[in-house]
Design a protein around this motif. Structure first.
Motif, PDB file in Angstrom:
ATOM      1  N   GLU A   1     -52.362 -12.131  98.772  1.00 49.96           N
ATOM      2  CA  GLU A   1     -51.162 -12.455 100.129  1.00 49.96           C
ATOM      3  C   GLU A   1     -50.470 -12.945  99.520  1.00 49.96           C
ATOM      4  O   GLU A   1     -49.416 -13.032 100.529  1.00 49.96           O
ATOM      5  N   ASP A   2     -50.666 -13.413  98.219  1.00 52.28           N
ATOM      6  CA  ASP A   2     -48.952 -14.371  98.104  1.00 52.28           C
ATOM      7  C   ASP A   2     -47.499 -13.104  97.832  1.00 52.28           C
ATOM      8  O   ASP A   2     -46.820 -13.676  97.605  1.00 52.28           O
ATOM      9  N   ASN A   3     -48.343 -12.337  97.046  1.00 55.75           N
ATOM     10  CA  ASN A   3     -47.789 -11.296  96.846  1.00 55.75           C
ATOM     11  C   ASN A   3     -46.759 -11.183  98.078  1.00 55.75           C
ATOM     12  O   ASN A   3     -45.589 -10.349  97.972  1.00 55.75           O
ATOM     13  N   LEU A   4     -47.733 -10.591  99.097  1.00 58.86           N
ATOM     14  CA  LEU A   4     -47.021  -9.976 100.334  1.00 58.86           C
ATOM     15  C   LEU A   4     -46.050 -11.200 100.202  1.00 58.86           C
ATOM     16  O   LEU A   4     -45.061 -11.317 101.219  1.00 58.86           O
ATOM     17  N   LEU A   5     -46.427 -12.385 101.208  1.00 63.33           N
ATOM     18  CA  LEU A   5     -45.387 -13.331 101.275  1.00 63.33           C
ATOM     19  C   LEU A   5     -44.126 -13.467 100.257  1.00 63.33           C
ATOM     20  O   LEU A   5     -43.179 -13.262 101.110  1.00 63.33           O
ATOM     21  N   ALA A   6     -44.558 -12.998  98.924  1.00 63.54           N
ATOM     22  CA  ALA A   6     -43.282 -13.370  97.696  1.00 63.54           C
ATOM     23  C   ALA A   6     -42.459 -12.289  98.471  1.00 63.54           C
ATOM     24  O   ALA A   6     -40.746 -12.303  98.319  1.00 63.54           O
ATOM     25  N   ALA A   7     -42.679 -11.046  99.001  1.00 67.90           N
ATOM     26  CA  ALA A   7     -41.840 -10.589  99.350  1.00 67.90           C
ATOM     27  C   ALA A   7     -41.236 -10.084 100.764  1.00 67.90           C
ATOM     28  O   ALA A   7     -40.345  -9.002 101.135  1.00 67.90           O
ATOM     29  N   PHE A   8     -41.783 -11.175 102.020  1.00 66.27           N
ATOM     30  CA  PHE A   8     -41.283 -11.384 102.998  1.00 66.27           C
ATOM     31  C   PHE A   8     -39.621 -12.172 103.236  1.00 66.27           C
ATOM     32  O   PHE A   8     -39.863 -13.007 102.374  1.00 66.27           O
ATOM     33  N   SER A   9     -38.503 -11.660 103.736  1.00 56.65           N
ATOM     34  CA  SER A   9     -37.092 -12.807 103.925  1.00 56.65           C
ATOM     35  C   SER A   9     -37.351 -13.572 104.284  1.00 56.65           C
ATOM     36  O   SER A   9     -36.748 -14.483 104.092  1.00 56.65           O
TER      37      SER A   9
ATOM     38  N   GLN B   1     -47.614  -9.943 111.176  1.00 57.46           N
ATOM     39  CA  GLN B   1     -47.498  -8.725 111.473  1.00 57.46           C
ATOM     40  C   GLN B   1     -47.657  -7.904 110.633  1.00 57.46           C
ATOM     41  O   GLN B   1     -48.419  -6.888 110.857  1.00 57.46           O
ATOM     42  N   LEU B   2     -46.566  -8.017 109.797  1.00 56.12           N
ATOM     43  CA  LEU B   2     -46.389  -7.723 109.465  1.00 56.12           C
ATOM     44  C   LEU B   2     -47.560  -7.794 108.286  1.00 56.12           C
ATOM     45  O   LEU B   2     -47.918  -5.837 107.119  1.00 56.12           O
ATOM     46  N   ARG B   3     -47.608  -8.724 107.404  1.00 52.55           N
ATOM     47  CA  ARG B   3     -49.693  -8.984 106.759  1.00 52.55           C
ATOM     48  C   ARG B   3     -50.333  -7.294 107.074  1.00 52.55           C
ATOM     49  O   ARG B   3     -51.339  -7.314 106.643  1.00 52.55           O
ATOM     50  N   ASP B   4     -50.721  -8.182 108.403  1.00 54.45           N
ATOM     51  CA  ASP B   4     -51.555  -7.305 109.325  1.00 54.45           C
ATOM     52  C   ASP B   4     -51.395  -5.736 108.779  1.00 54.45           C
ATOM     53  O   ASP B   4     -52.486  -5.123 109.164  1.00 54.45           O
TER      54      ASP B   4
ATOM     55  N   ILE C   1     -47.045  -0.455  97.191  1.00 54.66           N
ATOM     56  CA  ILE C   1     -46.366  -0.020  98.559  1.00 54.66           C
ATOM     57  C   ILE C   1     -47.016  -1.157  99.453  1.00 54.66           C
ATOM     58  O   ILE C   1     -45.656  -1.445 100.108  1.00 54.66           O
ATOM     59  N   GLY C   2     -47.686  -1.899  99.194  1.00 57.93           N
ATOM     60  CA  GLY C   2     -47.647  -3.226 100.800  1.00 57.93           C
ATOM     61  C   GLY C   2     -46.469  -3.659 100.842  1.00 57.93           C
ATOM     62  O   GLY C   2     -45.840  -4.225 101.380  1.00 57.93           O
ATOM     63  N   ARG C   3     -46.729  -4.290  99.620  1.00 57.74           N
ATOM     64  CA  ARG C   3     -45.673  -5.440  99.497  1.00 57.74           C
ATOM     65  C   ARG C   3     -43.956  -4.721  99.931  1.00 57.74           C
ATOM     66  O   ARG C   3     -42.964  -5.381 100.610  1.00 57.74           O
ATOM     67  N   ALA C   4     -43.962  -3.463  99.118  1.00 64.49           N
ATOM     68  CA  ALA C   4     -42.302  -2.570 100.160  1.00 64.49           C
ATOM     69  C   ALA C   4     -42.315  -2.702 101.773  1.00 64.49           C
ATOM     70  O   ALA C   4     -41.517  -2.856 102.140  1.00 64.49           O
ATOM     71  N   LEU C   5     -43.586  -2.997 101.997  1.00 64.69           N
ATOM     72  CA  LEU C   5     -43.542  -2.655 103.313  1.00 64.69           C
ATOM     73  C   LEU C   5     -43.025  -4.066 104.068  1.00 64.69           C
ATOM     74  O   LEU C   5     -42.650  -3.635 105.188  1.00 64.69           O
ATOM     75  N   MET C   6     -43.445  -4.957 103.793  1.00 66.23           N
ATOM     76  CA  MET C   6     -43.639  -6.711 104.225  1.00 66.23           C
ATOM     77  C   MET C   6     -42.072  -6.252 103.730  1.00 66.23           C
ATOM     78  O   MET C   6     -41.399  -7.528 105.024  1.00 66.23           O
ATOM     79  N   THR C   7     -40.598  -5.605 103.903  1.00 68.81           N
ATOM     80  CA  THR C   7     -39.479  -5.353 103.212  1.00 68.81           C
ATOM     81  C   THR C   7     -39.365  -4.272 104.776  1.00 68.81           C
ATOM     82  O   THR C   7     -37.696  -4.774 105.392  1.00 68.81           O
TER      83      THR C   7
END
Length: 277
Positions: A116-124, A134-137, A167-173
């Motif tokens: 979860e925190d990895n995904l948040l770190a990638a979100f700008s 929305q992107l996390r879901d 790959i999920g972190r990349a999608l957060m961008t």
């Protein structure tokens, strides 16, 4: 097909997201890593870049994402355009802001953080909580296993789960072009099949263009629309994925061949190259 034809043939008539034109890259001002590479990725296309170790595949991706400098590499010739814009003046973070994201080989994640925190770190846009959710879901829809492990430290995830997280972190961008460097590396065949199936879904459902670097040619050609074959820094072959899959040289040297291997031909493979005849 001649070498010149391989370097200039467009992938499709669709609008280009990415074009490389006659690009050369030198490391330490001495070693010429890629030599006159030209390729194209069309809007919504899945393009595979195939070749063995040291062929120049990863260097090609780093040229596009702007990650050559830390390895003392530089573009000495040619141009790279993304959505019609010259990338030369832009740093890596600016390229990400434009919608170009590079998932590096080796599953580079923050092992001490949770998924979860990895995904948040990638979100700008940290202030836009709704968009983040929305992107996390969306990521959890493609990779439900990450939702199950959302509170576990990422360093304890399996290799396949870490690749899913990368790959999920990349999608957060919110990328327009997703570049994947060896996503199958070190994974069991069943996981490779699962991850490649998800990559195909992302490409089809989200309209994200994909440039896929792979040594696993069989898996890559199953999901790609178009492919380039790199050898010794050169593009030596290009065409629709189905056509390359039927090519006898590709079958013999990249798809495992059929029957007994003729080692005399293997030894002289680089000199003969039937596709350059």
């Amino acid at each position: 097909m001649t070498a010149d034809a391989a370097e200039t043939t467009p992938t499709t008539a669709t609008q280009s997201v990415l074009t490389m034109s006659n690009v050369e890259v030198v490391y330490d001002k001495v070693f010429l890593a890629i030599k006159g590479v030209s390729l194209e990725v069309g809007q919504g296309q899945m393009v595979a870049l195939l070749g063995g170790n040291g062929a120049g595949k990863s260097t090609t991706l780093k040229t596009i994402s702007g990650l050559l400098a830390p390895e003392r590499g530089e573009v000495t010739r040619g141009q790279v355009h993304f959505m019609g814009e010259d990338l030369a003046p832009l740093g890596p973070s600016q390229r990400v802001d434009r919608g170009l994201v590079h998932v590096l080989e080796g599953r580079r994640i923050f092992g001490h953080l949770t998924p979860e925190d990895n995904l948040l770190a990638a979100f700008s846009l940290k202030s836009d909580r709704r968009r983040y959710q929305q992107l996390r879901d969306q990521v959890y829809t493609y990779f439900p296993r990450l939702k199950e492990r959302a509170r576990t430290k990422a360093g304890y995830l399996s290799g396949g789960e870490q690749q899913m997280l990368a790959i999920g972190r990349a999608l957060m961008t919110e990328p327009q072009l997703l570049m994947l460097d060896e996503p199958s590396l070190g994974l069991a065949p069943v996981l490779v099949e699962e991850i490649f199936s998800i990559i195909r879904e992302i490409n089809a459902n989200e309209g994200v263009s994909v440039l896929l670097v792979e040594q696993n040619a069989a898996a890559a050609l199953e999901i790609a629309h178009h492919a380039y074959l790199v050898e010794n820094g050169h593009i030596v072959m290009t065409g629709e994925a189905d056509v390359l899959r039927q090519n006898p040289d590709v079958q013999e040297f990249y798809l495992g061949g059929a029957g007994k291997v003729d080692y005399h031909n293997v030894k002289h493979y680089r000199r003969r190259k039937r596709w350059l005849a």
